[in-house]
Design an enzyme around this catalytic site. Sequence first.
Site, PDB file in Angstrom:
ATOM      1  N   HIS A   1     -41.934 -16.668  40.507  1.00 46.24           N
ATOM      2  CA  HIS A   1     -42.284 -18.006  40.038  1.00 46.24           C
ATOM      3  C   HIS A   1     -43.145 -18.005  38.774  1.00 46.24           C
ATOM      4  O   HIS A   1     -43.512 -19.069  38.293  1.00 46.24           O
ATOM      5  CB  HIS A   1     -43.004 -18.767  41.146  1.00 46.24           C
ATOM      6  CG  HIS A   1     -42.249 -18.790  42.442  1.00 46.24           C
ATOM      7  ND1 HIS A   1     -41.061 -19.460  42.592  1.00 46.24           N
ATOM      8  CD2 HIS A   1     -42.488 -18.177  43.641  1.00 46.24           C
ATOM      9  CE1 HIS A   1     -40.608 -19.291  43.827  1.00 46.24           C
ATOM     10  NE2 HIS A   1     -41.454 -18.507  44.481  1.00 46.24           N
TER      11      HIS A   1
ATOM     12  N   ILE B   1     -38.586 -19.684  38.572  1.00 48.52           N
ATOM     13  CA  ILE B   1     -38.199 -20.915  39.255  1.00 48.52           C
ATOM     14  C   ILE B   1     -39.393 -21.509  40.003  1.00 48.52           C
ATOM     15  O   ILE B   1     -40.382 -20.837  40.266  1.00 48.52           O
ATOM     16  CB  ILE B   1     -37.042 -20.670  40.240  1.00 48.52           C
ATOM     17  CG1 ILE B   1     -37.455 -19.678  41.336  1.00 48.52           C
ATOM     18  CG2 ILE B   1     -35.803 -20.181  39.504  1.00 48.52           C
ATOM     19  CD1 ILE B   1     -36.413 -19.493  42.427  1.00 48.52           C
TER      20      ILE B   1
ATOM     21  N   GLY C   1     -34.714 -20.345  53.807  1.00 53.51           N
ATOM     22  CA  GLY C   1     -33.585 -21.236  54.046  1.00 53.51           C
ATOM     23  C   GLY C   1     -33.976 -22.646  54.439  1.00 53.51           C
ATOM     24  O   GLY C   1     -33.503 -23.621  53.850  1.00 53.51           O
TER      25      GLY C   1
ATOM     26  N   ALA D   1      -4.982  -3.872  32.362  1.00 53.56           N
ATOM     27  CA  ALA D   1      -6.332  -3.379  32.060  1.00 53.56           C
ATOM     28  C   ALA D   1      -7.044  -4.308  31.085  1.00 53.56           C
ATOM     29  O   ALA D   1      -8.240  -4.617  31.247  1.00 53.56           O
ATOM     30  CB  ALA D   1      -6.252  -1.965  31.495  1.00 53.56           C
TER      31      ALA D   1
ATOM     32  N   LYS E   1     -25.531 -14.350  60.950  1.00 48.64           N
ATOM     33  CA  LYS E   1     -24.665 -15.259  60.203  1.00 48.64           C
ATOM     34  C   LYS E   1     -23.557 -14.529  59.462  1.00 48.64           C
ATOM     35  O   LYS E   1     -22.925 -15.093  58.563  1.00 48.64           O
ATOM     36  CB  LYS E   1     -25.504 -16.073  59.214  1.00 48.64           C
ATOM     37  CG  LYS E   1     -26.507 -17.003  59.878  1.00 48.64           C
ATOM     38  CD  LYS E   1     -25.824 -18.081  60.700  1.00 48.64           C
ATOM     39  CE  LYS E   1     -26.810 -19.088  61.257  1.00 48.64           C
ATOM     40  NZ  LYS E   1     -26.152 -20.159  62.025  1.00 48.64           N
TER      41      LYS E   1
ATOM     42  N   GLY F   1     -39.789 -23.453  46.348  1.00 48.02           N
ATOM     43  CA  GLY F   1     -39.092 -24.446  47.154  1.00 48.02           C
ATOM     44  C   GLY F   1     -40.063 -25.340  47.905  1.00 48.02           C
ATOM     45  O   GLY F   1     -39.852 -26.552  48.029  1.00 48.02           O
TER      46      GLY F   1
ATOM     47  N   ASP G   1     -49.009 -18.671  47.221  1.00 46.48           N
ATOM     48  CA  ASP G   1     -47.707 -18.006  47.130  1.00 46.48           C
ATOM     49  C   ASP G   1     -47.648 -17.258  45.807  1.00 46.48           C
ATOM     50  O   ASP G   1     -47.311 -17.815  44.768  1.00 46.48           O
ATOM     51  CB  ASP G   1     -46.572 -19.028  47.222  1.00 46.48           C
ATOM     52  CG  ASP G   1     -45.204 -18.347  47.320  1.00 46.48           C
ATOM     53  OD1 ASP G   1     -45.108 -17.166  46.935  1.00 46.48           O
ATOM     54  OD2 ASP G   1     -44.243 -18.999  47.764  1.00 46.48           O
ATOM     55  N   TRP G   2     -47.957 -15.963  45.843  1.00 44.53           N
ATOM     56  CA  TRP G   2     -48.111 -15.171  44.624  1.00 44.53           C
ATOM     57  C   TRP G   2     -46.824 -14.463  44.200  1.00 44.53           C
ATOM     58  O   TRP G   2     -46.854 -13.569  43.363  1.00 44.53           O
ATOM     59  CB  TRP G   2     -49.211 -14.125  44.828  1.00 44.53           C
ATOM     60  CG  TRP G   2     -50.524 -14.731  45.210  1.00 44.53           C
ATOM     61  CD1 TRP G   2     -51.087 -14.754  46.452  1.00 44.53           C
ATOM     62  CD2 TRP G   2     -51.438 -15.434  44.359  1.00 44.53           C
ATOM     63  NE1 TRP G   2     -52.295 -15.412  46.428  1.00 44.53           N
ATOM     64  CE2 TRP G   2     -52.532 -15.841  45.151  1.00 44.53           C
ATOM     65  CE3 TRP G   2     -51.434 -15.760  43.002  1.00 44.53           C
ATOM     66  CZ2 TRP G   2     -53.601 -16.550  44.637  1.00 44.53           C
ATOM     67  CZ3 TRP G   2     -52.503 -16.471  42.493  1.00 44.53           C
ATOM     68  CH2 TRP G   2     -53.577 -16.855  43.307  1.00 44.53           C
TER      69      TRP G   2
ATOM     70  N   PRO H   1     -44.026 -13.106  42.225  1.00 43.60           N
ATOM     71  CA  PRO H   1     -43.859 -13.100  40.765  1.00 43.60           C
ATOM     72  C   PRO H   1     -42.578 -13.781  40.302  1.00 43.60           C
ATOM     73  O   PRO H   1     -42.433 -14.075  39.112  1.00 43.60           O
ATOM     74  CB  PRO H   1     -43.845 -11.603  40.411  1.00 43.60           C
ATOM     75  CG  PRO H   1     -43.497 -10.896  41.687  1.00 43.60           C
ATOM     76  CD  PRO H   1     -44.065 -11.736  42.789  1.00 43.60           C
TER      77      PRO H   1
END
Length: 723
Positions: free
Chosen positions: A502, A517, A394, A154, A422, A520, A497-498, A500
């Site tokens: 980013h 971030i 992707g 434990a 996948k 991409g 590209d809104w 949030p």
Amino acid sequence: MGSPLRFDGRVVLVTGAGAGLGRAYALAFAERGALVVVNDLGGDFKGVGKGSLAADKVVEEIRRRGGKAVASYGMVFERTILLIFLQLIILRDRSFARISDEDWDIIHRVHLRGSFQVTRAAWDHMKKQKYGRIIMTSSASGIYGNFGQANYSAAKLGLLGLANSLAIEGRKSNIHCNTIAPNAGSRMTQTVMPEDLVEALKPEYVAPLVLWLCHESCEENGGLFEVGAGWIGKLRWERTLGAIVRQKNHPMTPEAVKANWKKICDFENASKPQSIQESTGSIIEVLSKIDSEGVSANHTSHATSTATSGFAGAIGQKLPPFSYAYTELEAIMYALGVGASIKDPKDLKFVYEGSSDFSCLPTFGVIIGQKSLMGGGLAEIPGLSINFAKVLHGEQYLELYKPLPRAGKLKCEAVVADVLDKGSGVVIIMDVYSYSEKELICHNQFSLFLVGSGGFGGKRTSDKVKVAVATPNRPPDAVLTDTTSLNQAALYRLSGDWNPLHIDPNFASLAGFDKPILHGLCTFGFSARRILQQFADNDVSRFKAIKARFAKPVYPGQTLQTEMWKEGNRIHFQTKVQETGDIVISNAYVDLAPTSDTSAKTPSEGGKLQSTLVFEEIGRRLKDVGPEVVKKVNAVFEWHITKGGNIGAKWTIDLKSGSGKVYQGPAKGAADTTIILSDEDFMEVVLGKLDPQKAFFSGRLKARGNIMLSQKLQMILKDYAKL
């Protein structure tokens, strides 16, 4: 093998360093330049007794070998310590029925609480110095359990939970925390292993892993490793796809659990969650499925066929058509968002609408196509149940059939081209076609990965996918770098590209990131711009297609390193974060048209332009009045006539020499004035329906050079070339 790993200038605290594993680590760190704090309480494996002899002997051995070490006989901490190896030595084996409170408490107090206290003492110093490496020692007993070691198991698994949380909290301060589960002979294992096996599992076979994980160049964080006898393996959690065992507005019953037990325990196509966000996201997705479908999504054979037919039914479904209108403002905003700058004169054509060859960057095409995703249209497709918190971008493909107009309104049609299973997720292939009237301008293919939605029995590959291609196995032909701004994501998101993720730190934290971030597709645009510059001299007419796979996130402020390989007219590339070496775009390429092709495609489209008739007529009239006009004007004018936002023809009216002349093409010398306007507006000016000054101030007519000379030019159109 590279250069030897050194620890010069580092201070390493090794607890339990008087024997066994701890001693091996202390000797190894000292041999490679570290100052080692040899900490050992001096007791036996049951935690009984104390003394200084064990620590002193190791210190003496290190010094005899020319190393640096000091002894510690209690729980102390020196503020300069940057590396901690927590190897706390105590074991009290009892079957569960015989464990006393004391047996339980001392094990947890030494192993779990002791590790907490030592790490807490070091933590603030590590944060201030923006550096730290911590190794927690778990055990196979903690990972798998073991008879007679409930207390110890434990505590050891508790260390793994502690280490995983420290890895997350310390990441932004360059503090890495990993866990090892060693198999090695020690004072503790003497009671549970035969003597000859204890001797064979030398601690020296564990120490190299510890040294690597503690080195400043090692980026591993939050890992769990089993190690022993020269073998090392990394462990991770695996989870079955499971089964949904309730229906909307129906009670959940144990009978339903029993009926689905085989599927609940089936590890075929198992998922591998890497964070608590991925784990809890699956539960949220279950709620979404139950609420939206109102039926059980249990992974019985019936449910699998239902899911399969549901996804299959989505293939070929079209989203509602939409239009995307833009002006030079949007094109310029995008160019700035992907790093174009007036610092580079060659970028002026992308950021100044008055430039004679103003152009849209080719990758602006993704902005046109992404509206189909931003509008939430996917959620309306029958058969697709999408939790957008679990959607990852992707791969991306963009093909241009002609350069993008500098401004315009395009009609877009989007279709689900295919759906792939996948296992750990579903890939949705979305094709978006953009038209100017009936002419196809560009084609986007978005590959979207839905985490945790796979395992429904669908196909894994598709001939409709634009395939990513590995980079050549040789040094790159060109490498260019761009340091992104801390405001890069804030600027890029203005292109539409809104998300949030980013911009909002709280939202980014919920998604498992230390901070917002970079998009991409922003990194995608940076790299494409560099390739266009390096291999096509910024000629947008040569840009045919681009394909890229998104591998890892980028944080605003990091430096992008685009590595490029030229093979014919295909430019392979990958993009790295220079500070970490991480590949963030992989298996990517740009296809360029040969120079000969572009020259053949950009001929004069003059024969298709109304303005051609006017220039030809002006040329004929000059034969009669040329000397008089040259005397009055004495200037060279270069005209850029656009059609559909692109330059359709260039004409020169030379009224500086001889009797004047008009010819198609750029001026053979320096033009005094360059005028840019569309074929339609040119005709409006010639016919007197559009005032040139009003056209200039409204942006429909653009001019550079000696603008005042244009007033003399009006005289030509008005007095000498009325048609």
